[in-house]
Structures are given as C-alpha cells and as structure tokens.
Design a protein around this motif. Structure first.
Motif, PDB file in Angstrom:
ATOM      1  N   ALA A   1      45.209  36.741  38.165  1.00  0.00           N
ATOM      2  CA  ALA A   1      44.464  37.225  39.329  1.00  0.00           C
ATOM      3  C   ALA A   1      44.820  38.669  39.648  1.00  0.00           C
ATOM      4  O   ALA A   1      43.948  39.493  39.975  1.00  0.00           O
ATOM      5  CB  ALA A   1      44.751  36.327  40.529  1.00  0.00           C
ATOM      6  N   TYR A   2      46.097  39.007  39.549  1.00  0.00           N
ATOM      7  CA  TYR A   2      46.557  40.374  39.856  1.00  0.00           C
ATOM      8  C   TYR A   2      45.873  41.385  38.951  1.00  0.00           C
ATOM      9  O   TYR A   2      45.291  42.382  39.424  1.00  0.00           O
ATOM     10  CB  TYR A   2      48.073  40.447  39.696  1.00  0.00           C
ATOM     11  CG  TYR A   2      48.642  41.841  39.849  1.00  0.00           C
ATOM     12  CD1 TYR A   2      48.871  42.376  41.117  1.00  0.00           C
ATOM     13  CD2 TYR A   2      48.933  42.621  38.732  1.00  0.00           C
ATOM     14  CE1 TYR A   2      49.385  43.664  41.259  1.00  0.00           C
ATOM     15  CE2 TYR A   2      49.450  43.898  38.871  1.00  0.00           C
ATOM     16  CZ  TYR A   2      49.675  44.414  40.133  1.00  0.00           C
ATOM     17  OH  TYR A   2      50.179  45.697  40.269  1.00  0.00           O
ATOM     18  N   TYR A   3      45.924  41.148  37.646  1.00  0.00           N
ATOM     19  CA  TYR A   3      45.383  42.140  36.720  1.00  0.00           C
ATOM     20  C   TYR A   3      43.860  42.184  36.755  1.00  0.00           C
ATOM     21  O   TYR A   3      43.259  43.262  36.582  1.00  0.00           O
ATOM     22  CB  TYR A   3      45.891  41.865  35.304  1.00  0.00           C
ATOM     23  CG  TYR A   3      47.340  42.259  35.129  1.00  0.00           C
ATOM     24  CD1 TYR A   3      47.725  43.596  35.143  1.00  0.00           C
ATOM     25  CD2 TYR A   3      48.332  41.292  34.980  1.00  0.00           C
ATOM     26  CE1 TYR A   3      49.056  43.970  34.996  1.00  0.00           C
ATOM     27  CE2 TYR A   3      49.670  41.652  34.841  1.00  0.00           C
ATOM     28  CZ  TYR A   3      50.023  42.996  34.848  1.00  0.00           C
ATOM     29  OH  TYR A   3      51.345  43.358  34.714  1.00  0.00           O
ATOM     30  N   LEU A   4      43.200  41.056  36.993  1.00  0.00           N
ATOM     31  CA  LEU A   4      41.748  41.076  37.134  1.00  0.00           C
ATOM     32  C   LEU A   4      41.320  41.878  38.357  1.00  0.00           C
ATOM     33  O   LEU A   4      40.393  42.691  38.289  1.00  0.00           O
ATOM     34  CB  LEU A   4      41.211  39.645  37.227  1.00  0.00           C
ATOM     35  CG  LEU A   4      41.019  38.893  35.917  1.00  0.00           C
ATOM     36  CD1 LEU A   4      40.731  37.418  36.185  1.00  0.00           C
ATOM     37  CD2 LEU A   4      39.903  39.510  35.074  1.00  0.00           C
ATOM     38  N   LYS A   5      41.992  41.669  39.474  1.00  0.00           N
ATOM     39  CA  LYS A   5      41.646  42.398  40.699  1.00  0.00           C
ATOM     40  C   LYS A   5      41.930  43.889  40.567  1.00  0.00           C
ATOM     41  O   LYS A   5      41.179  44.726  41.086  1.00  0.00           O
ATOM     42  CB  LYS A   5      42.415  41.822  41.887  1.00  0.00           C
ATOM     43  CG  LYS A   5      41.670  40.772  42.683  1.00  0.00           C
ATOM     44  CD  LYS A   5      40.449  41.373  43.382  1.00  0.00           C
ATOM     45  CE  LYS A   5      39.824  40.404  44.367  1.00  0.00           C
ATOM     46  NZ  LYS A   5      38.633  40.981  45.028  1.00  0.00           N
TER      47      LYS A   5
ATOM     48  N   VAL B   1      51.225  39.852  47.150  1.00  0.00           N
ATOM     49  CA  VAL B   1      50.472  40.997  46.656  1.00  0.00           C
ATOM     50  C   VAL B   1      49.061  40.589  46.252  1.00  0.00           C
ATOM     51  O   VAL B   1      48.080  41.268  46.575  1.00  0.00           O
ATOM     52  CB  VAL B   1      51.213  41.647  45.467  1.00  0.00           C
ATOM     53  CG1 VAL B   1      50.336  42.698  44.786  1.00  0.00           C
ATOM     54  CG2 VAL B   1      52.522  42.281  45.939  1.00  0.00           C
ATOM     55  N   VAL B   2      48.948  39.466  45.553  1.00  0.00           N
ATOM     56  CA  VAL B   2      47.642  38.987  45.100  1.00  0.00           C
ATOM     57  C   VAL B   2      46.732  38.679  46.291  1.00  0.00           C
ATOM     58  O   VAL B   2      45.543  39.024  46.297  1.00  0.00           O
ATOM     59  CB  VAL B   2      47.826  37.747  44.204  1.00  0.00           C
ATOM     60  CG1 VAL B   2      46.510  37.012  44.007  1.00  0.00           C
ATOM     61  CG2 VAL B   2      48.403  38.153  42.850  1.00  0.00           C
ATOM     62  N   ALA B   3      47.289  38.047  47.313  1.00  0.00           N
ATOM     63  CA  ALA B   3      46.495  37.751  48.514  1.00  0.00           C
ATOM     64  C   ALA B   3      46.044  39.039  49.198  1.00  0.00           C
ATOM     65  O   ALA B   3      44.898  39.137  49.676  1.00  0.00           O
ATOM     66  CB  ALA B   3      47.298  36.880  49.469  1.00  0.00           C
ATOM     67  N   GLU B   4      46.925  40.024  49.234  1.00  0.00           N
ATOM     68  CA  GLU B   4      46.572  41.303  49.858  1.00  0.00           C
ATOM     69  C   GLU B   4      45.472  42.033  49.088  1.00  0.00           C
ATOM     70  O   GLU B   4      44.719  42.822  49.668  1.00  0.00           O
ATOM     71  CB  GLU B   4      47.818  42.193  49.963  1.00  0.00           C
ATOM     72  CG  GLU B   4      48.822  41.695  50.996  1.00  0.00           C
ATOM     73  CD  GLU B   4      50.139  42.472  50.971  1.00  0.00           C
ATOM     74  OE1 GLU B   4      50.312  43.303  50.036  1.00  0.00           O
ATOM     75  OE2 GLU B   4      50.985  42.249  51.851  1.00  0.00           O
TER      76      GLU B   4
ATOM     77  N   ALA C   1      57.860  34.865  42.587  1.00  0.00           N
ATOM     78  CA  ALA C   1      56.649  34.090  42.839  1.00  0.00           C
ATOM     79  C   ALA C   1      56.076  34.377  44.223  1.00  0.00           C
ATOM     80  O   ALA C   1      54.869  34.616  44.374  1.00  0.00           O
ATOM     81  CB  ALA C   1      56.948  32.597  42.688  1.00  0.00           C
ATOM     82  N   VAL C   2      56.928  34.355  45.234  1.00  0.00           N
ATOM     83  CA  VAL C   2      56.467  34.588  46.603  1.00  0.00           C
ATOM     84  C   VAL C   2      55.940  36.011  46.761  1.00  0.00           C
ATOM     85  O   VAL C   2      54.899  36.254  47.381  1.00  0.00           O
ATOM     86  CB  VAL C   2      57.606  34.311  47.601  1.00  0.00           C
ATOM     87  CG1 VAL C   2      57.230  34.781  49.005  1.00  0.00           C
ATOM     88  CG2 VAL C   2      57.937  32.816  47.628  1.00  0.00           C
ATOM     89  N   GLY C   3      56.663  36.971  46.189  1.00  0.00           N
ATOM     90  CA  GLY C   3      56.229  38.361  46.285  1.00  0.00           C
ATOM     91  C   GLY C   3      54.921  38.610  45.574  1.00  0.00           C
ATOM     92  O   GLY C   3      54.038  39.318  46.087  1.00  0.00           O
TER      93      GLY C   3
END
Length: 472
Positions: free
Chosen positions: A52-56, A207-210, A201-203
C-alpha cells in the motif's frame, strides 16, 4: 517450568513482548459495508503495508483498502525476531531454473539493497523502530556445524556474495564481537539490522493511513474471488464484499483460513522468549557491544538479538505445526517450548543462567511446498499474492511490496524480472499426511542436532533425510 527463573509478571502467551513494550494499538474501525476500490489488500502485516505504501507513493489517486482480521501488525509482523536481514528463503538453484543463474544473483543483490531501503524509509517517515545495523553473526558450535558453515560460505560465493558481503571471522574478532560458548567458528555479514518489530508495524500503518489508505481492522476475509467476464475481483468479508481491480493476498501463515487456500502454504509456528534487562556484569562476559543479530548452524536453529534495553530475545521452533493447519491461540506458548528456549539461551550464554525470563510468545509463518518465497499478479483474474517467506520475511516483505507496486502498475522493471516473480508450486499434502510429515521432519532435525553435538563431524544423515522429505 521447574528450575527456570521467571519474573513474577511473566506472561505465558498473549501478545508479543514487542507489543507489551509499546502497548497494543487502538483498534481501527471495521469495514462499514460493501465498497469498491482500485486495490484491496487482504492482510495488514508488513507485506500489505509495504504494498500500500509504495502504490500510494507512486500513484496517490489510487483507492486502496487493507482488510485485517485483527489489527495491523498482529501476526508475524509484530511477533518476529527482529532480523532485518538479506537472507532469502528457498533453494537458489530452484529460483535460478526460472530465469537463469544471474537472475538469482540479482535477487540476492536486491535483498542486500532492501535492508537499506527499509532503514531509509523509516528515517524519512519518522518511524522509530530501534533500528541498529550491526550485521549478522552465524556461529558453529560443533565440528559438523563448522563444516556446514564453511561449505555454505563457499556455495554463497557462487551466488553473488563477495568478501564484503560475508566472511569468516578470526578468533580475535569472534571474541571481540560476541562470546558464544563453544563456538568453533563464525561468519559475519554486514547486511542485517536489528529492529523492534511492533514499532515498525505500528509506524508503517500510521504512515500508510496518513497517505490515505483505508485500513479496516476486525474484518475477516473468508473468500477471495477472481474477476469474471470483465468484472472486478473481490474479497468477501464478515462485513460486506470489497470489489477491486486487484485483490492482493498478503496473509502469510494465516492463508489456510481463506476458502480454497487450505493447502496453499503451511502455517509454521515459531516461538520466542525474552529476558529481563541484563546487568553490566553479565554483558561483560558476553560482549555483544555491536548488537549484531545472532544465529547458529543447527538444523533446529535459533535466532537472537540484543534489544535496545539490553535484554536477550531468542527464538526457535517449538511445536512447529498444528494438525489441520491450525494456528496458535493468540500467541500462547507451551511450557515445554519455554524450557527448550531457556536451555538454548544458557547453553550459548552461561552468564545468563540466573537471568529471569520475562515473556514468551509465538507466531506463525508461511511455508510453500518447495520452501521458496514468491510474488505474483495475474492481470486476467485480478488476483495477486506475496509470501511464503519461511521466517525470512522482514526484509523480503519490502521487496515484495515494491515488486507488487510495479506489477499492479504494469511497469516492467528490474524487480519484475526477478526469478521469484510468478513462481507457483504444488499444494501441500492433505491431512493426516501433512501433519505426520512435519512431525517426522522435525524429529529428524532434532535427532540430527543431538547426533552432531555428541560425535558428528559431518552433517547427520538424519538431517539429509529430513531435507529430502521436506523438499527444501
């Protein structure tokens, strides 16, 4: 657990020590009903979060949802040994058959770089995960292990490991780095860093949610369906159906819980214990000032780290498999396993004999039938997956996330050309053959370790038979 020093607040089971240290995160809301997205990711561990991080980052307007049964980082991502390592699961020869020997060497070099990629992202995104890049020490504690260590080093030289990537240490360096009782020889690789798994994991979830990814927790996916007649793929959940152009399965050791996936990957259990913070007089006998990660050359191997607050966390296989691909009961660890890990700890570090064990837990990892990790995306069905890390997933998940990004966006890159892309293997045998086979394999590995510790100078025939049965 008679004879094992335990603290009064010792917790046998439940969440990992890593979450005990920072607290279990507040649960995000569940899926509010059926929804449509561009990409739906099943599983909120490292693989799903990195994807998700890299796609966004690559395409901010993508609508992405992560569907997680518990909370993001609940599974192996929040329970592992904290090895951000360049080690990669599976046979190099098998991977090389797909696209050639150089492709496997390229994959290994990509793993080297992935260690630093994770470190760089955490720094850029303000994720404090107690990362310390001290490298990795593998110690041999009997003649058979020493022979195996040297043979593996020679073999790895042919697969892209230069002297700067992995080398034997001389006796002075061994003593200077870490005092492992009975160590006859050891190797050192700089391509490894210690992490606090739950903090990462939490961090990363934060970031992904943000970035605008919807993370739905407390949402159980029961079935994943391919696209039909030009429609969308979908994930059927306890709260509705999520339709998407692509549905990515990132469930690792929990894959068997999804309809039709029961024999896909075998859920292998691994357990850990952690000591209380150790005083300076104990560390005087151990050293470990460089905070390297530590492994051994046993067949039923251990993995260990010196934590940021000066404990030793050590893990290994306890009860490796439960009948019917069942997983642990929310991290509960058997007394037998705690005792086994404590004996291993004291054998390696006699100075810890009086140190109290403060916590135990276990987690589940995914094992393909050929023990080789894989990443895949089928544009026709809209289904993709990554996993089968066999316990070497902390770094590999990052490489998987970047590779899935390129596959989803239809970009032909160096990553999509790596030999683990598109790899598919046969399913595991049905029960009771699956359960019986795993019991035999690990009984052989334990017998091999006993034989080698007593008198073996070569790898035990028990281990060779175990590897043959397992298909490793």
């Amino acid at each position: 657990m008679k004879g094992i020093p335990l603290t009064g607040d010792f917790a046998n089971g439940g969440v990992s020590f890593w979450y005990r240290q920072i607290g279990v995160p507040d649960r995000r809301a569940a899926l509010p009903g059926s929804r449509e997205y561009d990409v739906a990711i099943v599983g909120g561990g490292y693989t799903g979060l990195w994807t998700a991080y890299y796609l966004k980052k690559a395409q901010p307007d993508l609508r992405i949802a992560i569907l997680e049964k518990e909370f993001a980082g609940f599974g192996a991502s929040g329970r592992n040994g904290g090895w951000l390592s360049a080690e990669f699961a599976g046979s190099r020869q098998r991977h090389a058959k797909a696209r050639g020997r150089q492709a496997m060497i390229d994959l290994q070099h990509a793993m080297f770089r992935a260690v630093d990629e994770v470190i760089d992202v955490t720094r850029e995104e303000g994720i404090d995960a107690d990362i310390h890049k001290g490298g990795l020490v593998h110690a041999a504690t009997n003649p058979a292990q020493r022979r195996r260590l040297r043979e593996e080093l020679k073999e790895l030289r042919t697969w892209g490991y230069g002297e700067q990537d992995l080398r034997l240490m001389d006796r002075d360096e061994q003593r200077e780095r870490i005092q492992v009782a009975g160590a006859l020889e050891a190797t050192y690789s700089p391509h490894c860093a210690r992490i606090q798994p739950a903090k990462l994991a939490v961090g990363l979830a934060r970031v992904v949610a943000e970035l605008g990814v919807d993370i739905f927790e407390g949402t159980t996916v029961t079935e994943i369906r391919p696209r039909v007649a030009g429609g969308k793929a979908s994930a059927v959940t306890s709260h509705g159906v999520v339709s998407a152009e692509y549905v990515i399965r990132a469930t690792e050791g929990f894959t068997a819980s999804i309809q039709g996936q029961h024999r896909q990957w075998l859920p292998m259990n691994s357990s850990m214990i952690v000591t209380e913070p150790l005083p300076a007089d104990v560390w005087k006998h151990i050293g470990w000032e460089g905070r390297e990660l530590l492994g051994d050359e046993a067949h039923a191997y251990i993995y260990a780290q010196r934590t940021s607050d000066d404990r030793i966390a050590i893990g290994g296989r306890g009860v490796p498999y439960r009948y019917g691909s069942r997983t642990d009961v929310r991290g509960a660890t058997q007394a037998y396993t705690v005792a086994l890990l404590w004996r291993m700890l004291v054998k390696l570090f006699p100075a810890t004999a009086d140190a109290r064990i403060q916590h135990s837990w276990c987690g589940v990892l995914g094992v393909p039938r050929d023990w080789c990790s894989t990443v895949h995306l089928d544009h026709a069905t809209g289904l993709g997956w990554a996993g089968g890390y066999v316990g070497s997933g902390v770094t590999t998940t990052n490489l998987a996330g970047r590779t899935l990004r390129d596959l989803v966006l239809r970009n032909d890159t160096e990553l999509t050309a790596l030999p683990w892309v598109g790899r598919q293997v046969r399913q595991w045998e049905p029960e009771p053959l699956r359960w019986a086979g795993v019991q035999v394999i690990y009984a052989l590995f334990r017998a091999a370790d006993r034989h080698e510790n007593d008198r073996g100078t070569n790898t035990s025939l028990y281990a060779r038979l175990g590897n043959l049965i397992s298909g490793r």
